[in-house]
Design a protein around this motif. Structure first.
Motif, PDB file in Angstrom:
ATOM      1  N   SER A 208      17.172  -4.278 -16.918  1.00 56.21           N
ATOM      2  CA  SER A 208      16.067  -5.039 -17.505  1.00 56.21           C
ATOM      3  C   SER A 208      15.988  -6.439 -16.907  1.00 56.21           C
ATOM      4  O   SER A 208      16.999  -7.109 -16.709  1.00 56.21           O
ATOM      5  N   VAL A 209      14.763  -6.846 -16.620  1.00 53.31           N
ATOM      6  CA  VAL A 209      14.504  -8.136 -15.978  1.00 53.31           C
ATOM      7  C   VAL A 209      13.396  -8.852 -16.737  1.00 53.31           C
ATOM      8  O   VAL A 209      12.373  -8.247 -17.083  1.00 53.31           O
ATOM      9  N   PHE A 210      13.594 -10.151 -16.984  1.00 56.55           N
ATOM     10  CA  PHE A 210      12.496 -10.971 -17.491  1.00 56.55           C
ATOM     11  C   PHE A 210      12.163 -12.019 -16.452  1.00 56.55           C
ATOM     12  O   PHE A 210      13.040 -12.756 -15.994  1.00 56.55           O
ATOM     13  N   MET A 211      10.901 -12.076 -16.072  1.00 50.33           N
ATOM     14  CA  MET A 211      10.447 -13.098 -15.139  1.00 50.33           C
ATOM     15  C   MET A 211       9.656 -14.141 -15.913  1.00 50.33           C
ATOM     16  O   MET A 211       8.601 -13.856 -16.476  1.00 50.33           O
ATOM     17  N   TYR A 266      17.547 -12.727 -15.741  1.00 54.32           N
ATOM     18  CA  TYR A 266      16.486 -13.694 -16.028  1.00 54.32           C
ATOM     19  C   TYR A 266      16.093 -14.367 -14.711  1.00 54.32           C
ATOM     20  O   TYR A 266      16.954 -14.869 -13.976  1.00 54.32           O
ATOM     21  N   VAL A 267      14.781 -14.365 -14.404  1.00 52.78           N
ATOM     22  CA  VAL A 267      14.280 -14.995 -13.185  1.00 52.78           C
ATOM     23  C   VAL A 267      13.178 -15.970 -13.559  1.00 52.78           C
ATOM     24  O   VAL A 267      12.144 -15.574 -14.122  1.00 52.78           O
ATOM     25  N   ALA A 268      13.394 -17.253 -13.284  1.00 53.98           N
ATOM     26  CA  ALA A 268      12.373 -18.275 -13.505  1.00 53.98           C
ATOM     27  C   ALA A 268      11.592 -18.475 -12.209  1.00 53.98           C
ATOM     28  O   ALA A 268      12.177 -18.455 -11.125  1.00 53.98           O
ATOM     29  N   THR A 269      10.277 -18.646 -12.310  1.00 56.04           N
ATOM     30  CA  THR A 269       9.499 -18.957 -11.114  1.00 56.04           C
ATOM     31  C   THR A 269       8.990 -20.391 -11.201  1.00 56.04           C
ATOM     32  O   THR A 269       8.750 -20.924 -12.287  1.00 56.04           O
ATOM     33  N   ALA A 308      21.918 -13.909 -22.772  1.00 58.77           N
ATOM     34  CA  ALA A 308      23.152 -13.392 -22.177  1.00 58.77           C
ATOM     35  C   ALA A 308      23.101 -13.490 -20.659  1.00 58.77           C
ATOM     36  O   ALA A 308      24.125 -13.759 -20.013  1.00 58.77           O
ATOM     37  N   ALA A 309      21.913 -13.288 -20.076  1.00 55.62           N
ATOM     38  CA  ALA A 309      21.779 -13.370 -18.623  1.00 55.62           C
ATOM     39  C   ALA A 309      22.161 -14.756 -18.117  1.00 55.62           C
ATOM     40  O   ALA A 309      22.798 -14.894 -17.070  1.00 55.62           O
ATOM     41  N   TRP A 338      19.848  -9.667  -6.706  1.00 52.81           N
ATOM     42  CA  TRP A 338      20.179 -10.150  -8.037  1.00 52.81           C
ATOM     43  C   TRP A 338      20.318  -9.005  -9.040  1.00 52.81           C
ATOM     44  O   TRP A 338      21.195  -9.021  -9.897  1.00 52.81           O
ATOM     45  N   ILE A 339      19.445  -8.021  -8.936  1.00 47.56           N
ATOM     46  CA  ILE A 339      19.449  -6.919  -9.907  1.00 47.56           C
ATOM     47  C   ILE A 339      20.583  -5.937  -9.630  1.00 47.56           C
ATOM     48  O   ILE A 339      21.230  -5.433 -10.546  1.00 47.56           O
TER      49      ILE A 339
END
Length: 379
Positions: A208-211, A266-269, A308-309, A338-339
């Motif tokens: 699972s990824v949140f951008m 978790y990926v911030a742009t 948690a990420a 990253w994933i």
């Protein structure tokens, strides 16, 4: 005998001259013909030399297949300078003529584009994105109106469905500007890198990824739904959690929803457009140290720091403007690493970016376009 030979020479000479001229005369120029993304046949008598680029940011695509894309522009959308000031500065340093190119409106939205201004520049080709091509404008859409004015139009796109449309868009542009070989070279490079990723994630767990789009610049939490970044995450072997909550191409979820979902990654742009808002700053010309400080500020924010990420060192930063350029193959490589770090230990997105900069790009591609986080922990 001498008189006979003289007569023979006089008779043969014109024939030999005609044959020589036939062999050395250049072949008549063949018209250029392509099928664009809208399924339309576009024909030009020769390579385009006066292009109106309705969406200015598509200069990033032209700049991968032409050494001086600025020289081709009769006019363009001002959205490039507004949205991508770091790349604009590099184009201006190398091609000062860019500052004198007339603008035809913003280009990012239908209301910002000026059809009349574009026509007044007498272009030999107008390039429209998919989103602008279907825009209703007076008695017809933009394509119909340009055609009625006798101006050829080609539709290309690197944003809405990039994994489907990037290669054909580059091929269309390459043909219409007489740079087929360069376009094909980039396409081969792009597809080789893409194939490597697809092969390695086959059968992998979809983590699972949140951008977090435009991190720190707006209320939490904007995120991509269907399309661009979701496609990148999927190819990289992840599952975009926002796709389950956002029906369209982009939207917003609450911090509470994010904390409840607790994604593995978790990926911030971010980009220079967030500098004045205190958001994540990444981009061409940004130092790794400045990018790291900006990223640290974002992941320390209340709520985000509780993920948690973030606690596990699985939080990262990514240049938001990867979303509308063929450079996105580098972003996909970073996401894959990253994933699934266990599958991509040898993958080096920076080496890929360096190769694109050296082999293809009209401008140097130097700067912090991503942040790898602060931990090298495994999955």
């Amino acid at each position: 005998m001498i008189a006979w030979l003289t007569r023979l020479a006089r008779q043969v000479a014109p024939v030999l001259l005609a044959l020589a001229l036939t062999q050395t005369a250049p072949a008549a120029a063949q018209p250029l013909k392509v099928t664009d993304l809208a399924g339309r046949t576009v024909t030009l008598p020769g390579p385009a030399k006066r292009i109106v680029l309705a969406q200015g940011r598509q200069l990033n695509g032209l700049g991968l297949i032409h050494p001086d894309p600025v020289s081709l522009l009769a006019g363009w959308g001002s959205d490039h300078k507004r949205q991508n000031p770091d790349a604009y500065a590099r184009y201006a340093a190398k091609f000062p003529a860019i500052d004198a190119i007339p603008t035809v409106g913003d280009g990012a939205t239908p209301d910002g584009f000026s059809f009349e201004k574009a026509v007044s520049l007498t272009p030999d080709l107008v390039i429209l994105s998919q989103s602008l091509a279907g825009t209703r404008y007076g008695p017809g859409d933009l394509v119909q109106r340009f055609e009625a004015a006798g101006i050829p139009v080609a539709v290309v796109d690197f944003y809405l469905q990039p994994l489907r449309d990037t290669a054909p868009s580059l091929r269309i542009l390459g043909t219409l500007i007489g740079r087929e070989a360069q376009a094909e070279a980039y396409i081969r490079f792009y597809e080789e890198r893409r194939g490597l990723i697809a092969n390695r994630v086959r059968g992998a767990e979809r983590r699972s990824v949140f951008m977090h789009a435009h991190a720190g610049g707006f209320d939490c939490c904007q995120s991509p739904g269907k399309g661009t970044f979701n496609d990148f995450i999927t190819l990289a072997g992840g599952h975009n959690i926002a796709i389950d909550m956002i029906p369209g191409a982009t939207g917003q979820i609450s911090l509470e929803q994010l904390l409840a979902s607790d994604p593995a990654v978790y990926v911030a742009t971010g980009g220079l457009h967030l500098a004045s808002r205190g958001g994540l700053v990444l981009g061409l010309g940004i130092s790794p140290e400045d990018a790291a400080r900006s990223f640290a500020t974002q992941v320390a924010r209340p709520g985000i720091s509780a993920l948690a990420a973030v606690r596990n060192g699985r939080a990262y930063g990514l240049w938001h403007l990867f979303n509308d350029t063929p450079l996105h193959i580098v972003a996909i490589e970073a996401l894959a690493k990253w994933i699934h770090p266990e599958r991509f230990a040898d993958l080096d997105p920076q080496a890929t970016l360096n190769e694109i900069s050296a082999r293809f790009s009209a401008i140097p591609l130097e700067g912090a376009l991503w942040v790898d986080g602060t931990s090298k922990r495994g999955p």
